[in-house]
Structure formats: C-alpha cells, structure tokens
Enzyme design. Structure first.
Site, short mmCIF file in Angstrom:
data_model
loop_
_atom_site.label_atom_id
_atom_site.label_comp_id
_atom_site.label_asym_id
_atom_site.label_seq_id
_atom_site.Cartn_x
_atom_site.Cartn_y
_atom_site.Cartn_z
N MET A 1 33.14 16.49 -43.49
CA MET A 1 34.50 16.80 -43.02
C MET A 1 35.27 15.55 -42.61
O MET A 1 36.50 15.58 -42.53
CB MET A 1 34.43 17.78 -41.83
N GLY B 1 35.20 9.62 -45.91
CA GLY B 1 34.54 8.31 -45.86
C GLY B 1 34.16 7.90 -44.45
O GLY B 1 33.11 7.29 -44.22
N GLU C 1 6.48 17.63 -34.63
CA GLU C 1 6.20 18.80 -33.78
C GLU C 1 6.02 20.07 -34.61
O GLU C 1 6.36 21.16 -34.16
CB GLU C 1 7.32 19.03 -32.77
P1 TGC Z 1 -5.67 27.93 -35.05
O1 TGC Z 1 -7.03 28.32 -35.52
O2 TGC Z 1 -4.51 28.83 -35.26
O3 TGC Z 1 -5.73 27.56 -33.49
C1 TGC Z 1 -6.77 26.75 -32.94
C2 TGC Z 1 -6.80 27.02 -31.45
O4 TGC Z 1 -5.57 26.61 -30.85
C3 TGC Z 1 -4.92 27.76 -30.26
N1 TGC Z 1 -3.49 27.60 -30.53
C4 TGC Z 1 -2.62 27.31 -29.58
N2 TGC Z 1 -2.76 27.14 -28.25
C5 TGC Z 1 -1.67 26.83 -27.55
N3 TGC Z 1 -0.46 26.69 -28.12
C6 TGC Z 1 -0.28 26.84 -29.44
N4 TGC Z 1 0.92 26.64 -29.98
C7 TGC Z 1 -1.38 27.16 -30.23
N5 TGC Z 1 -1.58 27.37 -31.56
C8 TGC Z 1 -2.87 27.64 -31.72
C9 TGC Z 1 -5.52 28.97 -30.93
O5 TGC Z 1 -5.40 30.10 -30.11
C10 TGC Z 1 -6.94 28.51 -31.11
O6 TGC Z 1 -7.58 28.60 -29.84
P2 TGC Z 1 -9.13 28.97 -29.72
O7 TGC Z 1 -9.38 29.05 -28.25
O8 TGC Z 1 -9.28 30.28 -30.44
O9 TGC Z 1 -9.87 27.86 -30.40
O10 TGC Z 1 -5.36 26.47 -35.66
P3 TGC Z 1 -5.16 26.03 -37.16
O11 TGC Z 1 -6.10 24.92 -37.43
O12 TGC Z 1 -5.15 27.21 -38.08
O13 TGC Z 1 -3.68 25.38 -37.10
C11 TGC Z 1 -2.60 26.11 -36.68
C12 TGC Z 1 -1.28 25.34 -36.84
C13 TGC Z 1 -1.03 24.94 -38.26
C14 TGC Z 1 -0.19 26.26 -36.39
C15 TGC Z 1 -1.23 24.12 -35.93
O14 TGC Z 1 -2.29 23.30 -36.10
C16 TGC Z 1 0.06 23.36 -35.98
O15 TGC Z 1 0.93 23.65 -35.14
N6 TGC Z 1 0.29 22.34 -36.89
C17 TGC Z 1 1.44 21.47 -36.81
C18 TGC Z 1 0.99 20.15 -36.24
C19 TGC Z 1 1.98 19.58 -35.30
O16 TGC Z 1 2.89 20.21 -34.81
N7 TGC Z 1 1.79 18.30 -34.98
C20 TGC Z 1 2.64 17.66 -34.02
C21 TGC Z 1 2.10 16.29 -33.66
S1 TGC Z 1 2.87 15.60 -32.22
C22 TGC Z 1 4.41 15.22 -32.69
O17 TGC Z 1 4.88 15.48 -33.75
C23 TGC Z 1 5.20 14.50 -31.67
S2 TGC Z 1 6.79 14.08 -32.16
C24 TGC Z 1 7.27 13.44 -30.72
C25 TGC Z 1 8.71 13.10 -30.56
O18 TGC Z 1 9.08 11.96 -30.87
O19 TGC Z 1 9.48 13.97 -29.99
P1 FAD Z 2 1.97 16.98 -44.13
O1 FAD Z 2 1.15 17.78 -43.18
O2 FAD Z 2 1.26 16.17 -45.16
O3 FAD Z 2 3.01 17.95 -44.83
C1 FAD Z 2 3.73 17.57 -46.01
C2 FAD Z 2 4.48 18.80 -46.51
O4 FAD Z 2 3.54 19.83 -46.83
C3 FAD Z 2 5.42 19.39 -45.45
O5 FAD Z 2 6.61 19.82 -46.07
C4 FAD Z 2 4.64 20.59 -44.90
O6 FAD Z 2 5.49 21.61 -44.41
C5 FAD Z 2 3.89 21.04 -46.16
N1 FAD Z 2 2.68 21.79 -45.82
C6 FAD Z 2 1.57 21.36 -45.17
N2 FAD Z 2 0.69 22.35 -45.03
C7 FAD Z 2 1.24 23.45 -45.60
C8 FAD Z 2 0.84 24.80 -45.76
N3 FAD Z 2 -0.33 25.25 -45.29
N4 FAD Z 2 1.67 25.65 -46.42
C9 FAD Z 2 2.88 25.24 -46.88
N5 FAD Z 2 3.32 23.97 -46.75
C10 FAD Z 2 2.51 23.09 -46.11
N6 FAD Z 2 2.62 12.82 -34.33
C11 FAD Z 2 1.94 12.61 -33.16
O7 FAD Z 2 0.78 12.98 -33.03
N7 FAD Z 2 2.53 11.96 -32.12
C12 FAD Z 2 3.81 11.50 -32.19
O8 FAD Z 2 4.32 10.93 -31.21
C13 FAD Z 2 4.53 11.69 -33.41
N8 FAD Z 2 5.78 11.18 -33.54
C14 FAD Z 2 6.41 11.24 -34.76
C15 FAD Z 2 7.60 10.55 -34.95
C16 FAD Z 2 8.23 10.56 -36.19
C17 FAD Z 2 9.48 9.78 -36.39
C18 FAD Z 2 7.66 11.31 -37.26
C19 FAD Z 2 8.34 11.36 -38.60
C20 FAD Z 2 6.48 11.99 -37.07
C21 FAD Z 2 5.83 11.95 -35.83
N9 FAD Z 2 4.58 12.56 -35.64
C22 FAD Z 2 3.88 12.37 -34.47
C23 FAD Z 2 3.89 13.19 -36.76
C24 FAD Z 2 4.41 14.56 -37.14
O9 FAD Z 2 4.01 15.52 -36.22
C25 FAD Z 2 3.92 14.88 -38.56
O10 FAD Z 2 4.65 14.04 -39.44
C26 FAD Z 2 4.09 16.33 -38.91
O11 FAD Z 2 3.26 17.16 -38.13
C27 FAD Z 2 3.80 16.59 -40.41
O12 FAD Z 2 2.61 15.98 -40.80
P2 FAD Z 2 2.58 15.05 -42.11
O13 FAD Z 2 3.67 14.05 -42.00
O14 FAD Z 2 1.20 14.55 -42.28
O15 FAD Z 2 2.96 16.01 -43.31
#
Ligand code: TGC
Ligand code: FAD
Length: 416
Positions: free
Chosen positions: A369, A372, A395
């Site tokens: 909107m 440039g 996240e």
């Molecule tokens: P799953 O088998 O579903 O669960 C394993 C255990 O974890 C429990 N659980 C949770 N507990 C608390 N809060 C939640 N949101 C939970 N989700 C699952 C679950 O009840 C189970 O507990 P228990 O006692 O039965 O063992 O796990 P899965 O391996 O199938 O994975 C599930 C999935 C894909 C949803 C999860 O792993 C996921 O959320 N993946 C995304 C990874 C992610 O968000 N990474 C973020 C990294 S940190 C980051 O990005 C920081 S950015 C920072 C910034 O700059 O702001």
């Molecule tokens: P991948 O898991 O390899 O995913 C690649 C693509 O595949 C995505 O589009 C995803 O949606 C898709 N995909 C994966 N699995 C499936 C499925 N089962 N079904 C369908 N599609 C799927 N992490 C930390 O721990 N701490 C931090 O402080 C942190 N800070 C970050 C800061 C920045 C700037 C960025 C970019 C990332 C940061 N992260 C951090 C990591 C972030 O949480 C991951 O990048 C994110 O969780 C995705 O993981 P990945 O990059 O390995 O992508």
C-alpha cells in the site's frame, strides 16, 4: 512492580525525521486501534503498563531499530533497559526479582515490544519464558536465587537450547546427550538457531541422559568445551543475535541440572509460555503496519485524491482492522484462561498460528500500500514482514501448530 509504571513519557505525535533516522512512529499513538473497546476489559494497571511500555518503545526502540536491523546488530544496552522497565520475567514473583504481574500484563508488554520490533520481543520472551520460566518452575531454590534476580534486571542474558541441526520440529529425536561421571555430567552435542546464544551468559540446555530421558541443565559461558558460534547472513530478525551452542565434552556440575522436571514436557511447557507471548506480540507488529498504512494512504495522493479514498485501499484497511480486533479478543480470553491456569497447549497453538499469520499477511499487504516507499527503512513494513518469517517458523512452525490443533480435534497424531 512500580518501576514499570514510572516511565510514562506521554503520547507522542507524528513522525519526526532527522535525516534518515526515524525517531518516532509515523502515526499518532492515539490512533493505535481498540475497535471493540477492549480497554474497558483491562484494569487500570494493565493500561498503565501497556502505555508505559508503549512510550518506552517510542523513545528507546524506534529511534534505533532501523539502523540496528540494517546493520545486522543488536540495540546497545537493550537487555538492561528491558530489565529496568520490568519486561524480563514479568510474571516472576518479586521475591526472585520479577515484577509479579499477571499474564495479561505480560501479553500487553509483548504486544508493545513487538510494535517496535520482533527482535525486541524475542529478547524479552526468550529471557522470560525460555530461561526464567524453567528455572522458576523446575529449578532448585539455589538456582532460583542465583540466576533469577540477575536475569530479571538484565545483568545477565540467557538463551534456550532445544533445536538441533538435525531435529527442529521433532525435538524428541534430539541427539545431545549427557553421561553421569560421578561428580559431574559430561555433555556432548550441538544446538542450532539459538536466539542470543552469541551474547548469552547462561544457556538452559535440553539433552538426553543415559536412560534416554530429556533433562534440562544450566550452562555458563566459560565452561570448557562450550562454544557459541554466531549465525551470519540472516534476512530476518536482523536486530537479534542468533547462533549455535556446541558441547564438546563439557563438564557440567551436578548442581546445574534442573531437578524438578524430566521428559519432553519440560521444554514444551516453556514453549507454551513463549508461544502465548508471541500471540500477543505479533498484534503489535500488525498494529504498527496498520497505523502506518492508514496515515500514509490518507496523506499520499494519486489521481488527484488521497489513495485512502479508493475502494481497494479501504478494503485492505477494513480487513486489517477486522483481523487485528479478532486477534486481540483471542489473546484477551487466552490471557484470562492462562491467569486461571486453564489454557491448554492446543489453545495456545491456535492463537500463535492464527495471530502470526494475521500479522505477516498485514505486513506484506500494507507494504504494497506504500508503493515504493514500502521497501524503505523509514517505514516499518518490510522489517516487520521479514521478521515475521522467523516468527512463523520458530516456537513451532505454522504447519506444526495446525497439526497440534488437528490432533486436539481428532485425537489422532498426524506428525509421524
Ligand atoms: P508428544 O509425544 O506429543 O509429547 C511428549 C510429551 O510432552 C508433552 N507435551 C507437552 N507438555 C507441555 N506443553 C506442551 N505444549 C506439550 N506438548 C506435548 C506430552 O504430554 C508428552 O508428555 P508425557 O508425560 O506423556 O511424556 O511429542 P512429539 O514428539 O509427538 O512432538 C509433539 C510436537 C511436534 C507438538 C512438539 O514436539 C512440538 O511442539 N514441535 C515444535 C518444536 C518447537 O516448537 N520448537 C521450538 C524451539 S524453541 C524456539 O523456537 C525459540 S524461538 C525464541 C525467540 O526468539 O522468540
Ligand atoms: P524443520 O523441522 O526441518 O521443518 C521444515 C519444514 O517441514 C517446515 O515447514 C515444517 O512445518 C515441515 N514439517 C516438519 N515436520 C512436519 C510434519 N510432521 N508434517 C508436516 N510438515 C512438517 N530454537 C531453539 O531451541 N531456541 C531458540 O532460541 C531458537 N531461536 C530461533 C530463532 C530464529 C531466528 C529461528 C529462525 C529459529 C529459532 N529456533 C530456536 C529454532 C526453531 O524453533 C526451528 O527453526 C523450528 O522449530 C523449525 O525447525 P527446523 O528449522 O529444523 O525446520
């Protein structure tokens, strides 16, 4: 808590430009939308906190953010400033150095910080939800007393290591491992994409023990074998440092293990808190883009009229305001649920997914909107749009959150 309330500088007016340096928002702060009178649902304290942080962003962040993002550097002194205004660990009790606010205050603070820039909100949300939260919830009393007050004041910076080079969306397959060596643990592995790792004093790291169970531990900079290489060349979140955490036979004292949690629910519960903050935060980025677009389209004339008089522009503005208002209401009720300890992880996923998509769509569309001008650093859209590419990825990606909702509806896990 009151230090948050004492920094109110009053509303500012229109943008001032000194050469290329933008020193205030381009629109009057009074134009920031509250279309459904949501303010009436907030307490006086909520509003004062929100307005105080808004003014602080105006005076401290806005003058510096474009230069920081263009130069791929962080804003000097940011963490100390965030500590001074009470934005680090807003819900951590005063006993441990936090301001002891409720979850809606936390959300409003994140909203105002991200109106400035996602990097500023990221700095606050990592420190608050991913470092202070696990130490507060799962740490020993000694760990809480040692680290929380310094994290709250911004005297030390923390980071959070979950993601690995080979495991992002699937953290349960992590390869980082520690073994029990009697008087200490020996940690090996690597984390990638870690916000603030290059500048962090401590890292909350998640790794598997010999029993395969995920545990959290606190690493301190300077531990032998622990390095934090910087990730260069990002086009997104350029005012935030990102890096790796590399563990090469790091001897971790036993007292650095978080004693009160094991399993993936440890790190995932921290994500609940951070994802909640992001849901609010991105409303701020969307508001900044919306308000800029309203102001610009009313001033910019083409075909002899303000471009705001054309239906196509009005359609976009009307849709932006509708989406922002829906996102505000979603967050407010989620905040109420969170205050009552009733917010489910799936409810938080829905808000994170919806609101980040709302914000990135508004950033991209509002950039157009401005024609440039929309690509210039004097206006915020390009920076917000680029930042939100990270926010929609970290996240939990947009698609992972959809699968979390799908699993909540059906009871069927469609991840693997
Ligand atoms: P799953 O088998 O579903 O669960 C394993 C255990 O974890 C429990 N659980 C949770 N507990 C608390 N809060 C939640 N949101 C939970 N989700 C699952 C679950 O009840 C189970 O507990 P228990 O006692 O039965 O063992 O796990 P899965 O391996 O199938 O994975 C599930 C999935 C894909 C949803 C999860 O792993 C996921 O959320 N993946 C995304 C990874 C992610 O968000 N990474 C973020 C990294 S940190 C980051 O990005 C920081 S950015 C920072 C910034 O700059 O702001
Ligand atoms: P991948 O898991 O390899 O995913 C690649 C693509 O595949 C995505 O589009 C995803 O949606 C898709 N995909 C994966 N699995 C499936 C499925 N089962 N079904 C369908 N599609 C799927 N992490 C930390 O721990 N701490 C931090 O402080 C942190 N800070 C970050 C800061 C920045 C700037 C960025 C970019 C990332 C940061 N992260 C951090 C990591 C972030 O949480 C991951 O990048 C994110 O969780 C995705 O993981 P990945 O990059 O390995 O992508």
């Amino acid at each position: 808590m009151n230090y948050l309330l004492t920094i109110y500088f009053g509303n500012s007016g229109k943008a001032l430009f000194l050469g290329k340096t933008k020193i205030m928002s381009y629109y009057p702060l009074t134009s920031i939308p509250d279309y459904y009178s949501i303010d009436a649902l907030l307490t006086e304290e909520h509003k004062l906190i929100r307005d105080s942080v808004r003014s602080w962003v105006e005076s401290f962040v806005m003058p510096k953010i474009d230069e920081a993002a263009q130069n791929h550097t962080d804003i000097p002194g940011l963490m100390k400033e965030l500590g001074n205004i009470g934005a680090l660990g807003p819900y951590i009790p005063e006993e441990y150095g936090g301001p002891g606010l409720d979850q809606i205050s936390y959300g409003l603070i994140m909203q105002e910080l991200e109106r400035g820039d996602s990097a500023v909100r990221s700095a606050a949300s990592v420190q608050s939800s991913l470092v202070m939260f696990p130490i507060f919830e799962y740490g020993s009393e000694e760990q809480k007393r040692k680290y929380l007050p310094k994290l709250a004041s911004g005297d030390i910076i923390g980071c959070f290591g979950l993601t690995e080079p080979n495991h992002g969306s699937d953290p349960s397959s992590m390869e980082s491992k520690f073994t029990d060596q009697g008087d200490h643990y020996l940690l090996n592995g690597a984390k990638m994409w870690i916000t603030n790792s290059p500048v962090a004093d401590i890292a909350v790291v998640w790794a598997k023990g010999e029993d395969g169970k995920v545990r959290g531990m606190i690493l301190e900079r300077g531990m032998e074998g622990f390095t934090t290489p910087t990730t260069h060349n990002k086009w997104s979140l350029r005012a935030s440092k990102t890096g790796e955490l590399v563990f090469n036979n790091v001897k971790v004292p036993k007292e650095n293990l978080l004693p009160n949690v094991e399993g993936l629910k440890g790190p995932l519960s921290c994500l609940n808190s951070a994802r909640y903050g992001i849901s609010w935060g991105v409303i701020g980025a969307a508001m900044d883009c919306y308000c800029t677009a309203v102001q610009y389209t009313k001033e910019r004339k083409q075909f002899g009229k303000p471009i705001a008089s054309f239906q196509l522009q009005q359609k976009k503005l009307a849709e932006f305001l509708t989406e922002i208002t829906k996102a505000q209401l979603l967050c407010l009720q989620l905040g109420n649920l969170k205050n009552a300890h009733k917010a489910s992880p799936a409810q938080i996923s829905m808000a994170k997914r919806n609101n980040v998509k709302m914000a990135i769509d508004i950033a991209r569309e509002s950039r157009q909107m401005l024609g440039g001008m929309g690509i210039m650093g004097e206006f915020p859209m390009m920076r917000h749009a680029a930042n939100l590419e990270s926010v929609i990825t970290y996240e939990g990606t947009h698609d992972i959150h959809l699968l979390i909702t799908g699993m909540d509806i059906t009871g069927i896990n469609a991840f693997g």
